[in-house]
Design a protein around this motif. Structure first.
Motif, short mmCIF file in Angstrom:
data_model
loop_
_atom_site.label_atom_id
_atom_site.label_comp_id
_atom_site.label_asym_id
_atom_site.label_seq_id
_atom_site.Cartn_x
_atom_site.Cartn_y
_atom_site.Cartn_z
N GLY A 119 -7.63 12.18 -4.02
CA GLY A 119 -6.38 12.45 -3.31
C GLY A 119 -6.13 11.51 -2.16
O GLY A 119 -5.11 11.61 -1.49
N GLY A 120 -7.05 10.58 -1.93
CA GLY A 120 -6.93 9.64 -0.81
C GLY A 120 -5.84 8.61 -1.03
O GLY A 120 -5.30 8.46 -2.13
N LEU A 121 -5.53 7.89 0.05
CA LEU A 121 -4.43 6.93 0.04
C LEU A 121 -4.94 5.55 0.43
O LEU A 121 -5.62 5.40 1.45
N PHE A 122 -4.61 4.54 -0.39
CA PHE A 122 -4.91 3.15 -0.07
C PHE A 122 -3.60 2.46 0.27
O PHE A 122 -2.62 2.56 -0.48
N ILE A 123 -3.57 1.79 1.42
CA ILE A 123 -2.38 1.08 1.89
C ILE A 123 -2.74 -0.39 2.07
O ILE A 123 -3.70 -0.71 2.76
N ARG A 129 6.64 -11.18 -0.87
CA ARG A 129 6.80 -11.96 -2.10
C ARG A 129 5.68 -11.69 -3.10
O ARG A 129 5.78 -12.06 -4.27
N LYS A 130 4.61 -11.06 -2.66
CA LYS A 130 3.50 -10.71 -3.52
C LYS A 130 3.79 -9.32 -4.09
O LYS A 130 4.10 -8.40 -3.33
N GLU A 131 3.71 -9.16 -5.39
CA GLU A 131 4.04 -7.88 -6.01
C GLU A 131 2.83 -7.27 -6.70
O GLU A 131 2.04 -7.98 -7.33
N PHE A 132 2.71 -5.96 -6.55
CA PHE A 132 1.60 -5.21 -7.14
C PHE A 132 2.14 -3.98 -7.86
O PHE A 132 3.24 -3.52 -7.56
N GLN A 133 1.35 -3.45 -8.78
CA GLN A 133 1.70 -2.21 -9.47
C GLN A 133 1.24 -1.04 -8.62
O GLN A 133 0.24 -0.39 -8.90
N ALA A 134 1.96 -0.77 -7.55
CA ALA A 134 1.61 0.30 -6.63
C ALA A 134 2.43 1.54 -6.93
O ALA A 134 3.44 1.48 -7.65
N ASP A 135 2.01 2.67 -6.37
CA ASP A 135 2.78 3.91 -6.51
C ASP A 135 4.08 3.83 -5.72
O ASP A 135 5.08 4.43 -6.11
N TYR A 140 9.50 -4.35 5.11
CA TYR A 140 9.96 -4.48 6.49
C TYR A 140 9.99 -5.96 6.83
O TYR A 140 8.95 -6.56 7.09
N GLY A 141 11.17 -6.57 6.78
CA GLY A 141 11.26 -8.01 7.01
C GLY A 141 10.51 -8.76 5.93
O GLY A 141 10.75 -8.57 4.74
N ASP A 142 9.56 -9.61 6.34
CA ASP A 142 8.75 -10.38 5.39
C ASP A 142 7.49 -9.64 4.95
O ASP A 142 6.72 -10.16 4.15
N THR A 143 7.28 -8.46 5.48
CA THR A 143 6.05 -7.70 5.24
C THR A 143 6.31 -6.53 4.30
O THR A 143 7.34 -5.87 4.39
N ALA A 144 5.35 -6.27 3.43
CA ALA A 144 5.42 -5.11 2.55
C ALA A 144 4.19 -4.24 2.77
O ALA A 144 3.10 -4.74 3.08
N LEU A 145 4.37 -2.95 2.62
CA LEU A 145 3.27 -2.00 2.57
C LEU A 145 3.30 -1.41 1.17
O LEU A 145 4.30 -0.83 0.75
N SER A 146 2.19 -1.59 0.44
CA SER A 146 2.05 -1.00 -0.90
C SER A 146 1.09 0.16 -0.81
O SER A 146 0.05 0.07 -0.13
N TRP A 148 -1.12 3.30 -2.85
CA TRP A 148 -1.72 3.87 -4.05
C TRP A 148 -2.38 5.18 -3.67
O TRP A 148 -3.09 5.25 -2.66
N ARG A 149 -2.17 6.21 -4.46
CA ARG A 149 -2.82 7.50 -4.24
C ARG A 149 -3.89 7.66 -5.32
O ARG A 149 -3.62 7.47 -6.49
N LYS A 150 -5.13 7.98 -4.89
CA LYS A 150 -6.20 8.21 -5.85
C LYS A 150 -6.01 9.60 -6.46
O LYS A 150 -5.80 10.57 -5.74
N LYS A 151 -6.09 9.66 -7.75
CA LYS A 151 -5.91 10.93 -8.45
C LYS A 151 -7.00 11.91 -8.04
O LYS A 151 -8.13 11.52 -7.79
N GLU A 152 -6.65 13.18 -8.00
CA GLU A 152 -7.60 14.23 -7.61
C GLU A 152 -8.68 14.40 -8.65
O GLU A 152 -8.50 14.16 -9.80
#
Length: 152
Positions: A119-123, A129-135, A140-146, A148-152
Motif C-alpha cells: 500500500g506504500g507510495l513511490f514518488i 520530458r521523461k515519461e514513465f508508466q506511473a499510476d 509543475y513547470g519543467d518538473t514532473a512528479l510520478s 506509483w502505489r504498491k499493491k496491498e
C-alpha cells in the motif's frame, strides 16, 4: 596530477513542487519516509516537520554532514540503488529526486516498489520530458512528479 571527483550540481526541489507534493500526501504523521538522493535534505526535513519518521540517503559526504546537522532522522551515506537492497524497514513512502541525467530510472522504480510496504507510495521527481508508466503524473513547470502505489 591530482584526481578530482565530479560532483553533481544541486537542483533543489522548487517550493511549488514541494508544496504540491505535501498537499497531495496529506497526513504523513508516524509514517516511514525514505528520501533518496536527499541533496539538501529539504524534502525529508519537511516530512519530519509533518511527523514522518525519515531516513535520508545521500552519496555526497559534505551533503550528508549538512543533513545530519539539521535532521532528526537517520542519515545514510551511500548509493541509493544499493541502499534499497539492504533496508531493514519497509517504508510507507519513498521519494526519489535523482539527477536529471540519471540513467537507471527503471531499476530505481523496480527496487523502490520492491522495498515499499504494501500500500506504500513511490514518488519520483524528474524532468517532465521523461515519461514513465506511473499510476499518476503531475507536472509543475519543467518538473514532473510520478506516483506509483504498491499493491496491498
Amino acid at each position: 596530477m591530482k584526481k578530482t571527483r565530479r560532483v553533481q550540481k544541486l537542483r533543489p526541489t522548487s517550493s511549488l513542487v514541494k508544496n504540491a507534493l505535501f498537499n497531495i500526501l496529506g497526513n504523513i504523521e508516524d509514517l516511514a519516509f525514505l528520501d533518496l538522493f536527499a541533496g539538501t535534505g529539504q524534502i525529508g526535513l519537511e516530512a519530519e516537520r509533518r511527523g514522518a519518521q525519515v531516513i535520508y540517503v545521500e552519496k555526497n559526504p559534505s551533503r550528508v554532514l549538512e543533513i545530519k546537522k539539521k535532521a532528526k532522522g537517520k542519515v545514510i551515506r551511500g548509493d541509493a540503488l544499493k541502499v534499497l537492497d539492504r533496508l531493514d524497514i519497509q517504508p510507507n513512502i519513498i521519494f526519489a529526486d535523482p539527477p536529471y541525467n540519471f540513467e537507471e530510472y527503471e531499476l530505481l522504480i523496480h527496487k523502490s516498489l520492491k522495498a515499499l510496504a504494501p500500500g506504500g507510495l513511490f514518488i519520483l521527481e524528474h524532468d517532465k520530458r521523461k515519461e514513465f508508466q506511473a499510476d499518476e503524473v503531475r507536472i509543475y513547470g519543467d518538473t514532473a512528479l510520478s506516483f506509483w502505489r504498491k499493491k496491498e
